[in-house]
Write an enzyme that holds these catalytic residues in place. Structure first.
Site, PDB file in Angstrom:
ATOM      1  N   ALA A 255       4.035 -26.502  25.383  1.00 59.88           N
ATOM      2  CA  ALA A 255       3.876 -25.304  26.186  1.00 59.88           C
ATOM      3  C   ALA A 255       2.449 -25.230  26.696  1.00 59.88           C
ATOM      4  O   ALA A 255       1.583 -25.977  26.235  1.00 59.88           O
ATOM      5  CB  ALA A 255       4.182 -24.055  25.356  1.00 59.88           C
ATOM      6  N   MET A 256       2.212 -24.312  27.636  1.00 63.45           N
ATOM      7  CA  MET A 256       0.898 -24.240  28.278  1.00 63.45           C
ATOM      8  C   MET A 256       0.460 -22.794  28.464  1.00 63.45           C
ATOM      9  O   MET A 256       1.220 -21.960  28.946  1.00 63.45           O
ATOM     10  CB  MET A 256       0.988 -24.974  29.632  1.00 63.45           C
ATOM     11  CG  MET A 256      -0.322 -24.995  30.396  1.00 63.45           C
ATOM     12  SD  MET A 256      -1.624 -25.884  29.465  1.00 63.45           S
ATOM     13  CE  MET A 256      -3.044 -24.938  30.010  1.00 63.45           C
ATOM     14  N   GLU A 291       0.209 -20.226  22.073  1.00 67.97           N
ATOM     15  CA  GLU A 291      -0.124 -20.035  23.497  1.00 67.97           C
ATOM     16  C   GLU A 291      -0.694 -18.650  23.730  1.00 67.97           C
ATOM     17  O   GLU A 291      -1.647 -18.479  24.483  1.00 67.97           O
ATOM     18  CB  GLU A 291       1.097 -20.271  24.393  1.00 67.97           C
ATOM     19  CG  GLU A 291       1.807 -21.611  24.191  1.00 67.97           C
ATOM     20  CD  GLU A 291       0.897 -22.832  24.207  1.00 67.97           C
ATOM     21  OE1 GLU A 291      -0.161 -22.794  24.865  1.00 67.97           O
ATOM     22  OE2 GLU A 291       1.239 -23.824  23.537  1.00 67.97           O
TER      23      GLU A 291
HETATM   24  N1  TRP Z   1      -2.950 -26.695  26.093  1.00 68.11           N
HETATM   25  C1  TRP Z   1      -1.602 -26.899  25.682  1.00 68.11           C
HETATM   26  C2  TRP Z   1      -1.489 -26.355  24.282  1.00 68.11           C
HETATM   27  O1  TRP Z   1      -1.974 -26.861  23.346  1.00 68.11           O
HETATM   28  C3  TRP Z   1      -1.129 -28.285  25.644  1.00 68.11           C
HETATM   29  C4  TRP Z   1      -1.199 -29.132  26.856  1.00 68.11           C
HETATM   30  C5  TRP Z   1      -2.199 -29.908  27.258  1.00 68.11           C
HETATM   31  C6  TRP Z   1      -0.158 -29.431  27.714  1.00 68.11           C
HETATM   32  N2  TRP Z   1      -1.843 -30.669  28.319  1.00 68.11           N
HETATM   33  C7  TRP Z   1      -0.595 -30.405  28.597  1.00 68.11           C
HETATM   34  C8  TRP Z   1       1.120 -28.947  27.804  1.00 68.11           C
HETATM   35  C9  TRP Z   1       0.241 -30.965  29.550  1.00 68.11           C
HETATM   36  C10 TRP Z   1       1.931 -29.497  28.768  1.00 68.11           C
HETATM   37  C11 TRP Z   1       1.523 -30.500  29.616  1.00 68.11           C
HETATM   38  O2  TRP Z   1      -0.996 -25.354  24.048  1.00 68.11           O
HETATM   39 ZN    ZN Z   2      -3.132 -25.338  22.472  1.00 70.61          ZN
END
Ligand code: TRP
Ligand code: ZN
Length: 849
Positions: A255-256, A291
């Site tokens: 997830a993002m 998230e």
């Molecule tokens: N920042 C996201 C998390 O840890 C993870 C993430 C990094 C991500 N790059 C991504 C998710 C690319 C999907 C696709 O929660």
């Molecule tokens: Zn994260």
């Protein structure tokens, strides 16, 4: 187009951006093959810059025009972006590009999934949307207008205006481009509201395709719990009028945390009891929390550059672990986290991909979203908290939020908050961020004249690029028990800072039993020789639940290793300790299940390799199966009673209490099915009212080469449910015999339902194969070749997901010459591909060394 020589990016080369961004306004005219993106960006020279070179990242963009302060600009375009002569004063950049989301199979930038538009910009995907300084230390205030006939049009921040075929969004919080998000589709919302501690009334939505509306209630509850928890525990409140979550089927990771518009892999948010297991519920709850928590640790305070990734990820994982512990119990959560760390991070740290929590260089940053950055990064936060105490931690975090809100910062900034808030010198501790490898701590004891002496030695093995290691600052939580099992010294944190140190404990007439590294107080390998009787005493009496479990673990490991090497029968202390645990009703069922689960084949492989011997995956597989049956036979009656006692009459609840009972029930079922045959499992499958019971029963049946009919019925029932079908694929491979695993994976990859471009589906087959040690390493190397054949196919389509799966080969050096040769040969075949992505190329070359 391929870049000629992949470039290595170094932390040491960091320079501040030449220009900063004040505001950005974007207009999207959505079209599957020709989306137009117009940008208007207000730049100003950065007073801290060292150059005035204006550079905008941009990849695979078709630039239609560009203007500076309204006048035509003449940029010089390369594969990576553009340069342009610009004023040495504030100016406005405007440009229009065309992109093709329908042809974007890499799932990075703006792409399409099931007719819906969505974005993924972390880490460096925004440059595939428009020309921009795509680096996290450039933060701007975004306004977005989306034009499309689709009914739901979303972006970051608050909705400001909308009409027929368009919508406008404004995000008042300055953010880096990696947090940008846009979604457009035929979506419906599961809606709710939350009032923050500051009195802000926030609209909450989980957006899904219409058929998935019955899988949103749990996620919404998890979101509200997360919001309340961050207020109560960290004093952090949400800061926009709306919080949107969108479920997407095609997604590279979990997830993002895009500001105000989190985008989730549908497998990480959608759940209901019929389709999701207890483990799914717990994982979803943790990811939603993760998230959401990023809103403060990641978004309001972000990373200066991608080398600082653990600044947001390690801290946010630590926060989600604490949240899950508060909701579901800290002891079991700590056991699960330690097991994950040992199984995956220790393995990474011991192999060719070892890297520091803060790496010093990378070729492709996507390859550094690793267990080391995330899970070991979280352990470093946990150690800091243990060293400065809960109050010191709260003070340090309060200072961090106060001092750095709105900034893009570094690990040095983070550690300075701890030093400034608590007065502690953390210069040696900082080494944890720079030095790769898992420290080995060896404990020896002596007892004389009423004084117990504990000597701790530490050593970190060499890792690629780091031959020599210095001692790190290790908090070792210790307690002492008397021979009758009572605690004579409650937990105390020893600080091991030298290569070797001796700690003494006076006034102990009897030699005590030491409980070391309580609560897994540091991410180290502890070598501590204890007799089976001492371990059994700790398993029965330790006040620290983690070490209670650990004592059972040490017994189980010893039993397996003894059997593996000498064919020995297990020590009665081990079998009796297990029985006493299983039948102890005062212990939480979830905890009992952890104690009764034998170490995995992966854990044993690592133990054998760490002892300097060559692991034989087949022998490990068989030995574990033998011991499972010996344990099962010894515990038979208790298992049968436990199985009966774990049946639940009440309606399904995904909370810890029922989940723990189902975990123990399914574990008992698995032992019993091996002993008695399929009847109990078959009845559970027939009567199952939830996926945990259904899958537990099916798993036990497949384990004894039964369950073919059930598997077919399972498919009939769930063929239209993508998430359940992923389980159908992966479970059969996970439960296959070593010899069958690769042929079965090959067969399933030909199944009409095997949509290989969908990362979840690809992983459900090939991730399951790589996760079956005896199947993956079965003689002949068929699994290696099969995986590489498919990686060759996937790499040009989705390099990120392909590169992550190359890690299946990271342990090649552990094995015998034949397996080594077969794995190297398979990897060479991948390396020889003319158009291999930078992502996979970096992984292959690091693994082959
Ligand atoms: N920042 C996201 C998390 O840890 C993870 C993430 C990094 C991500 N790059 C991504 C998710 C690319 C999907 C696709 O929660
Ligand atoms: Zn994260």
């Amino acid at each position: 187009m391929k870049d000629s020589a992949p470039q290595t990016i170094r932390l040491a080369d960091y320079t501040p951006p030449a220009y900063l961004v004040d505001t950005v306004s974007l207009i999207f005219r959505l079209d599957p093959n020709a989306t137009r993106v117009t940008s208007r960006i207000a730049f100003r020279p950065n007073p801290d810059a060292v150059t005035r070179d204006f550079f905008l990242h941009g990849e695979e963009l078709d630039l239609k025009w560009a203007r500076i302060d309204g006048m035509p600009a003449e940029p010089v375009i390369s594969e990576k972006g553009l340069t342009c002569a610009v004023p040495d004063a504030p100016f406005v950049w405007e440009a229009e590009v065309e992109i093709a989301p329908a042809r974007n199979t890499a799932l990075e930038g703006l792409y399409m999934s099931n007719g819906m538009y969505c974005t993924q910009c972390e880490a460096e995907g925004f440059r595939k949307i428009t020309y921009y300084p795509d680096r996290p230390d450039v933060m701007g205030i975004f306004t977005v207008r989306i034009e499309s006939d689709l009914p739901v049009l979303l972006s970051n921040g608050n909705a400001t205006d909308q009409g027929n075929g368009w919508a406008e969004w404004h995000d008042p919080w300055p953010k880096p481009a990696y947090l940008f998000a846009l979604v457009a589709g035929e979506l419906v919302a599961h809606a709710d509201r939350f009032t923050t501690l500051e009195g802000r009334d926030v609209a909450l939505n989980i957006w899904v395709r219409p058929g998935d509306l019955d899988k949103c209630a749990f996620g919404m509850r998890a979101l509200k719990s997360s919001m309340a928890w961050d207020e109560a525990t960290y004093g952090r409140a949400y800061d926009l009028d709306v919080f949107n979550i969108v479920a997407v089927d095609d997604f590279n990771m979990g997830a993002m945390e895009n500001k105000g518009l989190n985008i989730f892999n549908s497998s990480c948010v959608l759940a209901n009891p019929e389709t999701s297991t207890d483990a799914d519920f717990e994982r979803i709850e943790a990811i939603i929390a993760h998230e959401y928590f990023h809103n403060w640790t990641g978004n309001r305070i972000t990373c200066r550059d991608w080398f600082q990734l653990c600044l947001k990820e390690g801290l946010t994982v630590f926060r989600d672990q604490s949240f899950t512990g508060d909701l579901r119990g800290h002891a079991v959560k700590r056991i699960d986290d330690a097991q994950l760390l040992r199984a995956r991070q220790f393995r990474e740290d011991a192999g060719p991909l070892a890297h520091p929590v803060r790496p010093a260089s990378f070729v492709e940053i996507n390859n550094f979203y690793t267990v080391t950055v995330y899970e070991k990064g979280a352990e470093l936060v946990g150690m800091l908290k243990r060293l400065v105490g809960a109050e010191g931690y709260d003070a340090a975090l309060a200072l961090y939020f106060d001092r750095h809100d709105g900034q893009a910062v570094t690990i040095e900034d983070w550690l300075a908050c701890f030093a400034d808030a608590t007065g502690r010198d953390l210069t040696q501790f900082a080494r944890w961020y720079e030095q790769a490898g898992t420290p080995v701590v060896t404990a020896t004891e002596s007892h004389a004249d009423g004084t117990f002496a504990l000597t701790l030695r530490q050593e970190t093995p060499p890792t690629p690029g780091q031959p020599d290691k210095a001692p790190v600052h290790i908090p070792v939580a210790v307690g002492l028990l008397a021979p009758d099992g009572t605690e004579v010294l409650p937990t105390r944190v020893l600080e091991l800072t030298e290569a070797e140190q001796t700690f003494t404990f006076p006034d102990l007439p009897e030699r005590p039993i030491a409980s070391l590294l309580r609560d897994f107080s540091a991410p180290v390998i502890l070598r501590h020789d204890q007799s089976p009787a001492e371990r059994a005493l700790l398993l029965a009496n330790d006040t620290d639940p983690f070490n209670r479990w650990q004592a059972g673990r040490a017994l189980a490991r010893a039993a397996l290793l003894d059997r593996l090497q000498h064919g020995a029968d297990p020590d009665p202390a081990f079998l009796d300790g297990l029985k006493a645990t299983l039948t102890n009703d005062t212990l939480d069922p979830a905890f009992r299940a952890r104690v009764l689960t034998l170490p995995s084949e992966e854990e044993l492989t690592e133990a054998v390799a760490a002892a300097g011997r060559t692991p034989d995956p087949m022998q490990i597989h068989e030995t574990r199966a033998d011991l499972r049956d010996i344990v099962g036979a010894h515990l038979h009656d208790a298992l049968a009673e436990t199985f009966a006692a774990m049946q639940i009459a009440a309606p399904y609840d995904p909370g810890a209490e029922q989940a723990g009972m189902r975990t123990l029930g399914n574990l008992a079922l698995s032992y019993l099915t091996h002993l008695e045959g399929p009847s109990r499992a078959r009845s559970q499958f027939e009567a199952a009212r939830d996926m945990t019971q259904q899958l537990g029963a099916l798993s036990s049946l497949l384990d004894i080469r039964d369950g073919g009919a059930e598997l077919a019925r399972f498919r009939d029932r769930w063929q239209d449910d993508r998430l359940v079908m992923n389980k159908w694929f992966s479970l059969q491979i996970a439960r296959a015999t070593p010899a069958e695993a690769a042929p079965l994976a090959a067969k399933l990859a030909q199944d009409p339902a095997f949509d290989w471009k969908n990362p979840n589906r690809f992983r459900s087959v090939f991730g399951a194969l790589a996760g079956h040690p005896a199947g993956f390493h079965a003689p002949g190397g068929a699994a290696y070749d099969l995986l590489v054949d498919w990686l060759i196919r996937l790499d040009p389509v989705n390099p990120q997901t392909a590169a992550r799966m190359v890690t299946a080969f990271e342990t090649w050096a552990r094995y015998d010459a034949d397996r080594q040769a077969a794995m190297r040969h398979a990897l060479e075949r991948l390396r020889a591909r003319p158009d291999l992505s930078r992502d996979s190329a970096e992984m292959v070359s690091r693994i082959l060394g």
